[in-house]
Design a protein around this motif. Structure first.
Motif, short mmCIF file in Angstrom:
data_model
loop_
_atom_site.label_atom_id
_atom_site.label_comp_id
_atom_site.label_asym_id
_atom_site.label_seq_id
_atom_site.Cartn_x
_atom_site.Cartn_y
_atom_site.Cartn_z
N GLU A 182 -96.76 -16.27 102.49
CA GLU A 182 -96.73 -17.72 102.71
C GLU A 182 -97.35 -18.41 101.51
N SER A 185 -101.60 -22.72 101.42
CA SER A 185 -102.00 -23.51 102.60
C SER A 185 -100.75 -24.01 103.32
N SER A 186 -99.75 -23.15 103.40
CA SER A 186 -98.47 -23.57 103.97
C SER A 186 -97.63 -22.36 104.33
N ASN A 187 -96.57 -22.58 105.10
CA ASN A 187 -95.54 -21.56 105.32
C ASN A 187 -94.45 -21.75 104.29
N GLY A 208 -97.69 -21.61 111.90
CA GLY A 208 -97.68 -23.02 111.56
C GLY A 208 -97.11 -23.91 112.65
N THR A 210 -96.20 -27.12 112.09
CA THR A 210 -95.07 -27.77 111.44
C THR A 210 -93.90 -26.80 111.34
N ARG A 211 -94.19 -25.53 111.09
CA ARG A 211 -93.15 -24.51 111.02
C ARG A 211 -92.36 -24.46 112.32
N VAL A 243 -91.91 -25.60 101.33
CA VAL A 243 -93.06 -25.18 102.14
C VAL A 243 -93.28 -26.22 103.23
N THR A 244 -93.97 -25.80 104.29
CA THR A 244 -94.33 -26.74 105.35
C THR A 244 -95.81 -26.62 105.67
N GLY A 245 -96.39 -27.76 106.05
CA GLY A 245 -97.79 -27.79 106.45
C GLY A 245 -98.07 -29.09 107.16
N THR A 248 -98.61 -31.86 104.67
CA THR A 248 -97.60 -32.06 103.63
C THR A 248 -96.18 -32.13 104.18
#
Length: 286
Positions: A182, A185-187, A208, A210-211, A243-245, A248
């Protein structure tokens, strides 16, 4: 402007907020956290963050000193008291202060420490990174094995961020056994045609929030979801990467280890998914 923060039942000016030097979050990294985004003064994906917090606490045999109803009210009060229109709320719960330093967990009667504070991010919807995309480097994944628990043990991710900064990039893709786990700080995801590829849930990655929401929306929008690990080379040769978070949303990745991804600019899939996530998130926000 001095922020109002929350510490163990009290709303305080940030300049007056204190935590004991014997708190296990400080001494041992014995704490979990969550970050919830605020858009239009409302909380995004709050139920997911609440559920993951409960899971993290359970996995570490910790209890939440604050009820679910009260915790939601604290979030709402901090939004109001700090006048947050767009931004973030950080929540941290540690195992508390046993009065001295010890590797052994304190007695269950010792209350945990609960801290929350806000961060105002006026351009949260349209950050420069979301408009231009980000560049990432690969970085060995040497974190502890329970990455599915959202603990405050963030030294290695911080070192990855700093390595990326020194390389003129914004972030890093962690790599374990030749495969991307990952972001720091994100997927992480890549896109090939109509397929969105991302590593499946396990102890290797954070589950995640958000994921989960993003994949639900993507499947409903007729994208094919393929949950498997991918390599840095695959990312470099993908049509898109992103990426997702929670802080973000969906952010395009336009370069990996110095090689442009796709056209080297944010691609249509990432842009569409970001717009969808924000639009639907606002509708469901509380």
């Amino acid at each position: 402007m001095t922020r109002t923060v929350y510490v163990n039942g009290d709303y305080l000016p940030e300049t007056e907020a204190t935590v004991s030097i014997f708190d296990r979050g400080f001494l041992m990294g014995d704490a979990v956290y969550e970050v919830t985004s605020v858009l239009g003064g409302k909380l995004l994906d709050y139920a997911g963050h609440e559920a993951r917090l409960a899971r993290s606490l359970s996995e570490l045999e910790m209890t939440n000193p604050v009820s679910a109803e009260d915790l939601l009210e604290v979030h709402r009060q901090l939004v109001i008291r700090n006048g947050i229109e767009n931004g973030l709320i950080y929540l941290q719960i540690s195992r508390g202060n046993a009065g001295d330093r010890s590797f052994v967990f304190p007695d269950a009667s010792v209350p945990g420490t609960v801290v929350l504070f806000t961060q105002s991010v006026p351009d949260l919807e349209t950050t420069p990174a979301s408009q231009k995309g980000i560049k990432v480097i690969s970085f060995d994944d040497l974190r502890w094995g329970r990455r599915d628990i959202k603990t405050v043990q963030l030294l290695w991710p911080s070192m990855a961020k700093m390595a990326a900064k020194k390389a003129g990039c914004e972030d890093a893709f962690f790599v374990k056994d030749g495969m991307v786990t990952e972001g720091s700080s994100s997927n992480a995801y890549i896109v090939k045609g109509n397929r969105i590829i991302t590593r499946p849930l396990s102890n290797d990655i954070l589950h995640g929030i958000t994921r989960a929401t993003l994949l639900k929306y993507a499947a409903e929008t007729q994208y094919e979801i393929e949950e498997r690990a991918f390599t840095i080379e695959e990312a470099q040769n993908a049509d898109e990467a992103f990426v997702t978070g929670a802080s973000t949303f969906i952010t395009p990745v336009v370069e990996v280890d110095g090689k442009a991804v796709g056209t080297g600019a944010p691609g249509p899939v990432a842009q569409r998914l970001r717009e969808l996530y924000i639009a639907e998130g606002k509708k469901a926000a509380i």
